[in-house]
Enzyme design. Structure first.
Site, PDB file in Angstrom:
ATOM      1  N   LYS A  36      16.373 -12.692   8.516  1.00  0.00           N
ATOM      2  CA  LYS A  36      17.444 -13.487   7.924  1.00  0.00           C
ATOM      3  C   LYS A  36      18.403 -13.990   9.018  1.00  0.00           C
ATOM      4  CE  LYS A  36      18.753 -11.739   3.882  1.00  0.00           C
ATOM      5  NZ  LYS A  36      19.474 -10.724   3.088  1.00  0.00           N
ATOM      6  N   ASN A 211      32.173 -11.379 -15.882  1.00  0.00           N
ATOM      7  CA  ASN A 211      30.729 -11.461 -16.097  1.00  0.00           C
ATOM      8  C   ASN A 211      30.336 -10.941 -17.479  1.00  0.00           C
ATOM      9  OD1 ASN A 211      30.118 -12.788 -13.797  1.00  0.00           O
ATOM     10  ND2 ASN A 211      29.166 -11.074 -12.735  1.00  0.00           N
ATOM     11  N   GLY A 256      19.045 -20.197 -25.881  1.00  0.00           N
ATOM     12  CA  GLY A 256      17.707 -20.343 -25.317  1.00  0.00           C
ATOM     13  C   GLY A 256      17.189 -18.982 -24.898  1.00  0.00           C
ATOM     14  N   CYS A 263      23.127 -10.954 -11.179  1.00  0.00           N
ATOM     15  CA  CYS A 263      24.500 -10.545 -11.501  1.00  0.00           C
ATOM     16  C   CYS A 263      24.692 -10.121 -12.942  1.00  0.00           C
ATOM     17  CB  CYS A 263      25.469 -11.674 -11.153  1.00  0.00           C
ATOM     18  SG  CYS A 263      25.571 -11.929  -9.378  1.00  0.00           S
ATOM     19  N   LYS A 326      17.479 -19.593 -13.128  1.00  0.00           N
ATOM     20  CA  LYS A 326      18.192 -20.787 -13.577  1.00  0.00           C
ATOM     21  C   LYS A 326      17.872 -21.915 -12.609  1.00  0.00           C
ATOM     22  CE  LYS A 326      22.604 -20.387 -11.193  1.00  0.00           C
ATOM     23  NZ  LYS A 326      24.047 -20.343 -11.352  1.00  0.00           N
TER      24      LYS A 326
HETATM   25  C1  UDX Z   1      27.136 -15.493 -12.534  1.00  0.00           C
HETATM   26  C2  UDX Z   1      28.602 -15.904 -12.786  1.00  0.00           C
HETATM   27  O1  UDX Z   1      28.644 -17.185 -13.411  1.00  0.00           O
HETATM   28  C3  UDX Z   1      29.381 -15.929 -11.485  1.00  0.00           C
HETATM   29  O2  UDX Z   1      30.733 -16.220 -11.728  1.00  0.00           O
HETATM   30  C4  UDX Z   1      29.237 -14.577 -10.811  1.00  0.00           C
HETATM   31  O3  UDX Z   1      29.890 -14.593  -9.556  1.00  0.00           O
HETATM   32  C5  UDX Z   1      27.789 -14.200 -10.618  1.00  0.00           C
HETATM   33  O4  UDX Z   1      27.103 -14.247 -11.872  1.00  0.00           O
HETATM   34  P1  UDX Z   1      24.958 -16.750 -11.629  1.00  0.00           P
HETATM   35  O5  UDX Z   1      24.246 -15.440 -11.781  1.00  0.00           O
HETATM   36  O6  UDX Z   1      24.733 -17.548 -10.400  1.00  0.00           O
HETATM   37  O7  UDX Z   1      26.541 -16.513 -11.745  1.00  0.00           O
HETATM   38  O8  UDX Z   1      24.513 -17.631 -12.868  1.00  0.00           O
HETATM   39  P2  UDX Z   1      25.187 -18.365 -14.113  1.00  0.00           P
HETATM   40  O9  UDX Z   1      25.309 -19.801 -13.842  1.00  0.00           O
HETATM   41  O10 UDX Z   1      26.384 -17.652 -14.594  1.00  0.00           O
HETATM   42  O11 UDX Z   1      24.004 -18.188 -15.173  1.00  0.00           O
HETATM   43  C6  UDX Z   1      23.563 -16.880 -15.547  1.00  0.00           C
HETATM   44  C7  UDX Z   1      22.417 -16.929 -16.492  1.00  0.00           C
HETATM   45  O12 UDX Z   1      22.854 -17.335 -17.777  1.00  0.00           O
HETATM   46  C8  UDX Z   1      21.279 -17.883 -16.130  1.00  0.00           C
HETATM   47  O13 UDX Z   1      20.053 -17.211 -16.357  1.00  0.00           O
HETATM   48  C9  UDX Z   1      21.447 -19.042 -17.087  1.00  0.00           C
HETATM   49  O14 UDX Z   1      20.249 -19.675 -17.367  1.00  0.00           O
HETATM   50  C10 UDX Z   1      22.014 -18.342 -18.319  1.00  0.00           C
HETATM   51  N1  UDX Z   1      22.821 -19.195 -19.197  1.00  0.00           N
HETATM   52  C11 UDX Z   1      23.966 -19.763 -18.738  1.00  0.00           C
HETATM   53  C12 UDX Z   1      22.435 -19.381 -20.524  1.00  0.00           C
HETATM   54  O15 UDX Z   1      21.405 -18.857 -20.957  1.00  0.00           O
HETATM   55  N2  UDX Z   1      23.214 -20.152 -21.337  1.00  0.00           N
HETATM   56  C13 UDX Z   1      24.369 -20.733 -20.912  1.00  0.00           C
HETATM   57  O16 UDX Z   1      25.025 -21.396 -21.718  1.00  0.00           O
HETATM   58  C14 UDX Z   1      24.756 -20.530 -19.569  1.00  0.00           C
END
Ligand code: UDX
Length: 436
Positions: A36, A211, A256, A263, A326
């Site tokens: 890395k 979260n 969905g 996280c 995602k």
């Molecule tokens: C998350 C938090 O948003 C962030 O603030 C924290 O620091 C770390 O965790 P992240 O894990 O990058 O960030 O993803 P996020 O965009 O929050 O999406 C999380 C999951 O939820 C994804 O699998 C996404 O597909 C799902 N999701 C999100 C849904 O299923 N529906 C939604 O409406 C939004």
């Protein structure tokens, strides 16, 4: 300007290091992973994150950003950010704090009086108070400054966060820690980004609570999707209708396949475990249901696939669009898409997974599946298509052109991003979660 060190240069630390250098600070990134470090030293991002390669390139040209595996290099810095991971422990729901402990231990001998150690990792409440003793014994002070970045938007979230949260001790030590953090974040504070100063436990809980709330919002709408499935409603219309109320808000109400990643899943589980340890388990026992609703969506998706294939997917060529948890990420940790792909393979389907960025990571996690980089090739001859990660290229697929590639035009929209009328008009059997 300050000389800072960043311990742990994964998704969080690499972006933090490059961002701090872009603000004008001198940054020393430290990690134990030589591969890395070699990538980052060559201004290449070791993972997919939009904007990071550009930021690394710009900052490396200034000479202010260096990477090393030698922890003693942090002696040149006065503010030290702990950015290592806190994954779920293999033996239960708790967070694994081994990396945090190791990161702090590795820098202790190199701290100078007046230095500030700043925890950014997501930790169970009470962790900072425990570490503070150790850090103070080295003449330094500890602050906890949780990070809220989203993968895919990490650069933007680091340089223009919604808020800065400082967890600091009381008295003069806290005032001094706040001053040091204000210096590091001066450019952000000048943009009027709100700053909240709190004690350690509050700062730690802010992250966990945020979260948990986001996970709850997603599972709430997915619970409504379950009801829509039995009652014959459409969860997307329901989400639009309740989301218009600005007390509720439409964001994070996309029903969905649910949430995954490094996280949300592990953070709510660690919160359940930590609250239990503290004797406050009842306060967050609802999070067990949030987790269960989320995992049920994956089973439901598999049921739907069996259903549209007449009760069995045995031998059916299935194309799964998306492996990342995602879009705009190559992260497959706890990926709902990959879990469904693996589940279908267990039912005998001949699964081909495609993803614009996540195939290498997916292959490491699920080596038994077939992977195809080219979207058209992946779709050719499919007996069933599942859209499980809503990358732009999948959302914008043309139903007519796609119909000409597949063997049987059947599609399951795991993210409710396609227009059912358009797909059905092109001859497809279209099914989705929470929609008639
Ligand atoms: C998350 C938090 O948003 C962030 O603030 C924290 O620091 C770390 O965790 P992240 O894990 O990058 O960030 O993803 P996020 O965009 O929050 O999406 C999380 C999951 O939820 C994804 O699998 C996404 O597909 C799902 N999701 C999100 C849904 O299923 N529906 C939604 O409406 C939004």
């Amino acid at each position: 300007m300050t000389t800072v060190s960043v311990i742990g240069v994964g998704y969080l630390g690499a972006v933090h290091a490059a961002s701090m250098a872009s603000l004008g600070h001198t940054v020393i990134g430290v990690d134990v992973d030589e591969a890395k470090l070699a990538e980052l030293s060559a201004a290449r991002a070791p993972f997919f994150e939009p904007g990071l390669p550009e930021l690394l390139g710009q900052t490396q040209d200034t000479g202010r950003l260096t990477f090393t595996s030698d922890a003693s290099a942090v002696a040149a810095a006065s503010v030290h950010f702990i950015c290592v991971g806190t994954p779920q422990r293999a033996d239960g729901l708790h967070a694994d704090l081994t990396y945090v402990a190791a990161a702090v231990d590795s820098i202790l001998p190199h701290l100078s009086p007046g230095d500030l150690v700043v925890g950014k990792s997501t930790v169970p409440v009470g962790t900072a108070a425990g570490l503070a003793e150790q850090v103070r014994a080295s003449g330094a002070e500890l602050a906890w400054n949780p990070e809220f970045l989203r993968e895919g938007k990490a650069v933007q979230d680091t340089l223009s966060p919604d808020r800065l949260v400082y967890g600091v001790p009381g008295g003069d030590a806290g005032a001094r820690a706040q001053e040091q953090l204000d210096e590091v974040y001066a450019a952000l504070l000048a943009k009027d980004i709100p700053r909240i100063v709190a004690d350690y436990p509050t700062a730690e809980l802010v992250k966990t609570a945020a979260n948990s709330f986001l996970a709850t919002k997603i599972s709430f709408i997915n619970a409504m999707a379950e009801l829509c499935e039995t009652a014959g409603g459409d969860v997307t219309v329901l989400a639009d209708a309740i989301g218009i109320d600005d007390r509720i808000g439409r964001k994070f109400l996309n029903a969905g396949l649910g949430f995954g990643g490094g996280c949300l899943p592990k953070d709510i589980r660690a919160f359940i475990a930590r609250a239990d340890d503290l004797g406050a388990g009842d306060a967050v026992s609802f999070l067990k249901e949030i987790d269960a609703i989320n995992l049920r969506r994956r089973d439901r998706m598999i049921e739907l696939a069996l259903d549209v294939c007449g009760g069995s997917v045995d031998g059916v060529p299935v194309t799964v669009l998306g492996a990342a948890f995602k879009p705009d990420s190559d992260d497959t940790r706890d990926s709902p898409a990959l879990a469904v792909a693996a589940g279908l393979a267990e039912h005998g389907a001949r699964v081909t997974v495609t993803d614009p960025e996540a195939i290498a990571n997916a292959r490491r996690r699920e080596p038994g599946l077939d992977y195809e980089h080219d979207l058209e090739t992946a779709l050719t001859g499919a007996g069933l298509v599942l859209l499980l990660t809503e990358w732009t290229q999948y959302r914008s697929l043309d139903p007519v052109a796609t119909g000409a590639l597949v063997d049987t035009p059947r599609i399951l929209d795991g993210r409710n991003v396609l227009d059912p009328a358009q797909w059905r008009a092109a001859g497809w059997t279209y099914r989705a979660l929470g929609r008639p």
